[in-house]
Design a protein around this motif. Structure first.
Motif, PDB file in Angstrom:
ATOM      1  N   GLN A  45       0.862  -1.085  -0.078  1.00  0.00           N
ATOM      2  CA  GLN A  45       0.113   0.174  -0.166  1.00  0.00           C
ATOM      3  C   GLN A  45       0.932   1.231  -0.037  1.00  0.00           C
ATOM      4  O   GLN A  45       0.681   2.185  -0.703  1.00  0.00           O
ATOM      5  N   ILE A  46       1.869   1.108   0.718  1.00  0.00           N
ATOM      6  CA  ILE A  46       2.738   2.493   0.789  1.00  0.00           C
ATOM      7  C   ILE A  46       3.544   2.611  -0.454  1.00  0.00           C
ATOM      8  O   ILE A  46       3.642   3.696  -0.926  1.00  0.00           O
ATOM      9  N   ALA A  47       4.169   1.578  -1.101  1.00  0.00           N
ATOM     10  CA  ALA A  47       4.716   1.611  -2.397  1.00  0.00           C
ATOM     11  C   ALA A  47       3.572   2.158  -3.185  1.00  0.00           C
ATOM     12  O   ALA A  47       4.149   3.043  -3.981  1.00  0.00           O
ATOM     13  N   GLN A  48       2.574   1.578  -3.526  1.00  0.00           N
ATOM     14  CA  GLN A  48       1.475   2.013  -4.434  1.00  0.00           C
ATOM     15  C   GLN A  48       1.263   3.580  -4.258  1.00  0.00           C
ATOM     16  O   GLN A  48       1.182   4.446  -5.175  1.00  0.00           O
ATOM     17  N   SER A  49       1.119   3.793  -2.954  1.00  0.00           N
ATOM     18  CA  SER A  49       1.025   5.411  -2.699  1.00  0.00           C
ATOM     19  C   SER A  49       1.924   6.289  -3.121  1.00  0.00           C
ATOM     20  O   SER A  49       2.053   7.397  -3.822  1.00  0.00           O
ATOM     21  N   LEU A  50       3.308   5.831  -2.948  1.00  0.00           N
ATOM     22  CA  LEU A  50       4.396   6.630  -3.478  1.00  0.00           C
ATOM     23  C   LEU A  50       4.646   6.777  -4.934  1.00  0.00           C
ATOM     24  O   LEU A  50       4.921   7.667  -5.402  1.00  0.00           O
ATOM     25  N   LEU A  51       4.072   5.808  -5.401  1.00  0.00           N
ATOM     26  CA  LEU A  51       3.930   5.885  -7.300  1.00  0.00           C
ATOM     27  C   LEU A  51       3.106   6.615  -7.453  1.00  0.00           C
ATOM     28  O   LEU A  51       3.300   7.398  -8.661  1.00  0.00           O
TER      29      LEU A  51
END
Length: 439
Positions: A45-51
């Motif tokens: 979820q964090i990785a998708q938010s950063l992208l």
């Protein structure tokens, strides 16, 4: 002395403890797997938010931005790279991570610390993001979860052991009641044991105990009957012996003295015969176990005829035996010998002088047939069943007897699973005894 309660406790408490440890181990493995999945989805979820939100902490949702801004507390790090592999943005703690990491989830040891790393490159995006979290954080949270979950169970174990102790004691209460019931009974009481609402597990014991008491009551009753019958039957010959002995002492004539002494000898013989039959009958009471083996019935009958030939000759009785030897039966030779001697002796004594006794043994269908017939006065049909009872003697019989011979025969026949019938004897006269042994 072994305690049933202690044995149950030594079985139940370790069993419960082992089951609890097994459940704890299974829950630990399952919880670790589920928690790993939850934290991995959180990293994704964090990785998708950063992208999707600009690749800077300021562009993230407030909750995720707070996690990253307090990386010293939460130890969560990230890095965003462009297509050429240049760093666009990263947290302070990400500087120690290599630029190239495997795609997807992996484990990476950095400066002696194990990290859970996600390298994510979303389809259509020109950026690649790395998000990592120390494995120790996850393990600590898992340990806290397990401790909070199972600590109440650990604290409850002593109370569980106490409940098991009390429950086992309550479950064994019917046994204690049975013991008290038996302890307070009179020594001579053989009445059935009665319990109020006995548990199903105790009912077979109660039934077996009552059956044993019933057998004991029956055995004691037989002993009392035997003692009473023996005392009654022995009283007559002993009184006769005493009377004849007194006559011999008072007699002044040699002939009268010799006659009295002969009567003493005859009385002693009758008493000896009665005692022998009483002892035999007692030995063959219900409960006696036969040691069966193949017995040649023809050979055994020949021995019995030979042993009684002198008595038959003294009375002028003709004995005849028809048997195509050998004919084998399963039985106890000693008991069968008693049966044969009693049958032949009765036929000789009650068959009348100058009479005939015929013994016939043949292989029938089914079974083996033994018949002993005489030509005496016989027994009326209405009395034939009664002569099989102990101490029953027909009125008007001239012969001395104890009334035990045919009862012994009936008992031995029953012990050999043989049927016994009384009927007419030779030429429709006298008595015929017919015994059929199983083939």
């Amino acid at each position: 002395m072994h305690s049933l309660r202690l044995r149950l406790l030594l079985w139940l408490i370790p069993s419960v403890l082992l089951l609890w440890i097994g459940a704890l181990g299974f829950s630990y493995v399952d919880s670790r797997r589920e928690m790993q999945d939850v934290f991995d989805r959180y990293l994704l979820q964090i990785a998708q938010s950063l992208l999707s939100q600009g690749a800077t902490p300021a562009a993230l949702s407030p909750e995720i931005a707070e996690e990253i801004e307090h990386e010293d507390e939460h130890q969560l790090v990230f890095r965003v790279l462009d297509r050429a592999g240049r760093v666009i943005s990263q947290s302070a703690g990400a500087r120690v991570f290599p630029l190239q990491t495997p795609e997807g989830f992996s484990r990476l040891r950095v400066h002696g610390v194990q990290w859970r790393v996600l390298t994510f490159n979303e389809a259509g995006s020109q950026r690649r993001v790395l998000v990592a979290e120390p494995q120790d954080v996850r393990d600590e949270m898992l340990r806290e979860f397990i401790w909070d979950t199972f600590m109440p169970v650990v604290l409850a174990l002593p109370f569980l052991a106490l409940l098991i102790w009390l429950g086992v004691g309550r479950g064994l209460k019917p046994l204690r009641e049975l013991a008290r019931t038996l302890k307070t009974r009179a020594p001579d009481s053989l009445a059935p044991v009665q319990l109020e609402n006995p548990p199903a597990e105790l009912q077979p014991l109660q039934v077996a105990l009552n059956e044993l008491l019933g057998r004991l009551a029956e055995a004691f009753a037989r002993e009392r009957r035997f003692t009473a019958d023996a005392a009654h039957e022995l009283r007559t010959p002993i009184a006769g012996i005493r009377l004849q002995a007194q006559v011999a002492l008072r007699s002044t004539e040699d002939d009268a003295r010799r006659q009295a002494l002969r009567q003493v000898i005859q009385g002693a013989d009758r008493a000896t015969h009665l005692v022998a039959q009483l002892l035999t009958l007692a030995r063959l009471e219900p409960g006696h176990v036969l040691e069966k083996a193949p017995v040649d019935l023809c050979a055994l009958t020949e021995e019995s005829v030979a042993s009684l030939a002198h008595d038959a000759a003294a009375r002028g009785t003709r004995l005849s035996l028809r048997c195509e030897a050998p004919i084998w039966v399963q039985g106890e030779a000693g008991s069968l010998g008693i049966l044969l001697r009693n049958l032949i002796d009765n036929a000789i004594r009650y068959g009348g002088s100058q009479g005939s006794v015929e013994i016939d043994i043949r292989q029938g269908e089914p079974g083996i047939e033994l018949s002993v017939m005489d030509a005496g006065p016989g027994i009326p049909p209405e009395e034939r069943q009664r002569v099989l009872e102990r101490f029953y003697r027909r009125l008007g019989t001239e012969e001395e007897g104890s009334g035990l011979g045919l009862s012994l025969v009936a008992r031995i026949a029953a012990m050999h699973s043989a049927s016994l019938q009384l009927g007419a004897g030779l030429n429709g006269r006298g008595l015929g005894v017919f015994i059929r042994f199983p083939g």
